[in-house]
Design an enzyme around this catalytic site. Structure first.
Site, PDB file in Angstrom:
ATOM      1  N   ASP A   8       0.856  -1.188   0.000  1.00  0.00           N
ATOM      2  CA  ASP A   8       0.000   0.000   0.000  1.00  0.00           C
ATOM      3  C   ASP A   8       0.891   1.237   0.000  1.00  0.00           C
ATOM      4  OD1 ASP A   8      -1.973  -1.857   0.209  1.00  0.00           O
ATOM      5  OD2 ASP A   8      -2.787  -1.152   2.112  1.00  0.00           O
ATOM      6  N   ASP A 129     -15.322  -3.226  -1.787  1.00  0.00           N
ATOM      7  CA  ASP A 129     -14.912  -2.937  -0.413  1.00  0.00           C
ATOM      8  C   ASP A 129     -16.171  -2.663   0.398  1.00  0.00           C
ATOM      9  OD1 ASP A 129     -12.366  -3.017  -1.515  1.00  0.00           O
ATOM     10  OD2 ASP A 129     -12.306  -0.849  -1.805  1.00  0.00           O
TER      11      ASP A 129
END
Length: 255
Positions: A8, A129
């Site tokens: 990330d 998500d």
């Protein structure tokens, strides 16, 4: 089952967010290329990159790192975060990325997802998500009323590669994956599902392995690897040993 290490990116660094909260950031490495090469050396067969800056603002700030990683490794890379235009998808594929993940536009512009899937067959992943079963967008900053399962169903007739199902409530917590959420999405999808969120131990990997029979074909692992809760090589060995056995099966994958 493929174990996929996550990188990330935030301001050029490798980080993890706790439950998607940009105010709860843990920094792990300031050299994303070095990190990518390390995961490759440890047996990674694929990397999962997320541009957290772009996910939040829509503006890519980590392209130099993304390009450098793509040039440095020789394994496939999938990337998501702030990919909201056709031009951006084209750009990322031209960078050499294997697959591009579409999250926000999957709910806001589903027709664009179909167009991109037609242009780039099997190159598009839909990222779903969700928190409490409902989809979040804009880098998890906005909560919708759309059920994750309904969104997954809407892409059944589109030539996407897979769906990444991330449970926001467990992501970055190491508290264990939301197995039911993964079952629910896999149960309505006719493409492979990649599980994301909450993996904190080898026991969590083992808990997810039976879901392969219903179409969960990958597990994204982030913080657990960075915290040395287990080694990538260890996780891959567990998967190999499991495949040599005759494991209990979930329902048949509805391909």
């Amino acid at each position: 089952m493929e174990i996929i290490p996550a990188i990330d990116l935030l301001d050029g660094n490798c980080v993890r967010l706790n439950q998607g909260d940009y105010n709860r950031v843990t920094h792990f490495n300031n050299d994303p290329v070095k990190q990518a090469l390390y995961w490759q050396s440890q047996g990674a067969t694929r990397l999962h990159l997320v541009d957290l800056d772009a996910a939040r603002s829509g503006l890519p700030k980590n392209d130099s790192s993304i390009l450098a990683i793509a040039k440095a490794v020789n394994i496939p890379i999938q990337l998501g975060g702030g990919v909201r235009t056709k031009e951006r998808v084209k750009e990322l594929i031209e960078y050499g990325l294997d697959k591009v993940i579409l999250g926000t536009i999957a709910i806001e512009k589903p027709l664009m997802v179909k167009e991109l899937a037609d242009l780039y067959p099997q190159k598009i992943i839909v990222g779903i998500d969700a928190k409490n079963g409902k989809v979040a967008t804009q880098g998890w900053l906005n909560q919708s009323d759309v059920l994750a399962t309904e969104l997954a169903k809407s892409f059944r007739d589109i030539d996407i590669s897979s769906i990444i199902c991330t449970d926001i409530s467990t992501d970055g917590t190491l508290a264990g994956p939301n197995l039911q959420a993964m079952r629910d999405v896999a149960g309505v999808s006719n493409v492979p599902v990649i599980a994301s969120g909450g993996v904190g131990s080898i026991a969590d990997i083992i808990a997810l392995l039976p879901l392969e029979s219903i179409g969960v074909t990958g597990i994204i692992v982030g913080r657990a690897l960075y915290d040395n809760a287990f080694e990538l090589q260890e996780a891959n060995k567990v998967v190999r040993n499991y495949n040599l056995q005759d494991p209990p099966k979930e329902n048949v994958f509805n391909a």
